[in-house]
Scaffold this active site. Structure first.
Site, PDB file in Angstrom:
ATOM      1  N   ILE A  30       0.872  -1.081  -0.175  1.00  0.00           N
ATOM      2  CA  ILE A  30      -0.068   0.293   0.057  1.00  0.00           C
ATOM      3  C   ILE A  30       0.660   1.344  -0.045  1.00  0.00           C
ATOM      4  CG2 ILE A  30      -2.187  -0.955   1.026  1.00  0.00           C
ATOM      5  CD1 ILE A  30      -1.290   0.411   3.922  1.00  0.00           C
ATOM      6  N   GLU A  88      11.570  -3.720   8.165  1.00  0.00           N
ATOM      7  CA  GLU A  88      10.469  -2.984   8.220  1.00  0.00           C
ATOM      8  C   GLU A  88       9.366  -3.768   9.004  1.00  0.00           C
ATOM      9  OE1 GLU A  88      10.522  -4.066   3.884  1.00  0.00           O
ATOM     10  OE2 GLU A  88      11.876  -4.079   5.437  1.00  0.00           O
ATOM     11  N   HIS A  93       9.349 -11.540   4.432  1.00  0.00           N
ATOM     12  CA  HIS A  93       8.493 -11.161   3.057  1.00  0.00           C
ATOM     13  C   HIS A  93       9.555 -10.931   2.027  1.00  0.00           C
ATOM     14  CE1 HIS A  93       9.112  -7.388   5.255  1.00  0.00           C
ATOM     15  NE2 HIS A  93       8.997  -6.771   3.967  1.00  0.00           N
ATOM     16  N   HIS A  95       9.970  -8.573  -1.639  1.00  0.00           N
ATOM     17  CA  HIS A  95       9.126  -7.636  -2.464  1.00  0.00           C
ATOM     18  C   HIS A  95       9.543  -7.912  -3.876  1.00  0.00           C
ATOM     19  CE1 HIS A  95       9.156  -4.331   0.638  1.00  0.00           C
ATOM     20  NE2 HIS A  95       9.963  -4.968   1.341  1.00  0.00           N
TER      21      HIS A  95
END
Length: 129
Positions: A30, A88, A93, A95
């Site tokens: 987002i 973060e 995860h 990207h």
């Protein structure tokens, strides 16, 4: 190690899903660096990418590859860049970022602000590719 990704997985926080199976979820960032920027996560709460068991890590990358191939069909870009930062959010995860140059993956750049309806449209295009 509950995180924002745990809340996304539980449905407590909505997301723009682009792909999902029993082990992984891919959804639009987002606060993206580029339109179509996707995050790929394991459903299991694992803080650090290199703590993921080898077999699951391999499966994560194969899942991410499938998502990237769909992204290439609908997002105009030279390549889909792949990066793992891991600072973060305390949930491993990957990207996947549409890029045309190396500088497109500079996380110090200002993030884009994309309206929810446009994110939904991009997610649908990737899902349906």
């Amino acid at each position: 190690m509950s995180s924002i990704f745990t809340k996304i997985l539980s449905g407590e926080i909505p997301s723009h899903k682009v792909a999902e199976n029993d082990k992984f979820l891919a959804f639009l960032d987002i606060s993206p660096l580029a339109k179509g920027h996707v995050l790929v996560i394991p459903k299991e709460e694992i803080n650090y990418i290199f703590d993921i068991p080898d077999e699951l890590l391999g499966e994560l990358m194969v899942f991410a590859k499938g998502v990237a191939k769909k992204m290439e069909k609908v997002v105009q870009c030279e390549r889909i860049g792949v990066t793992v930062i891991g600072l973060e959010v305390p949930h491993a995860h990957v990207h996947l970022i549409p890029i045309n140059s190396v500088s497109d993956m500079n996380f110090a750049k200002p993030k884009l602000s994309i309206e929810a309806d446009e994110l939904a449209e991009i997610a649908a295009k990737i899902r349906n590719a």
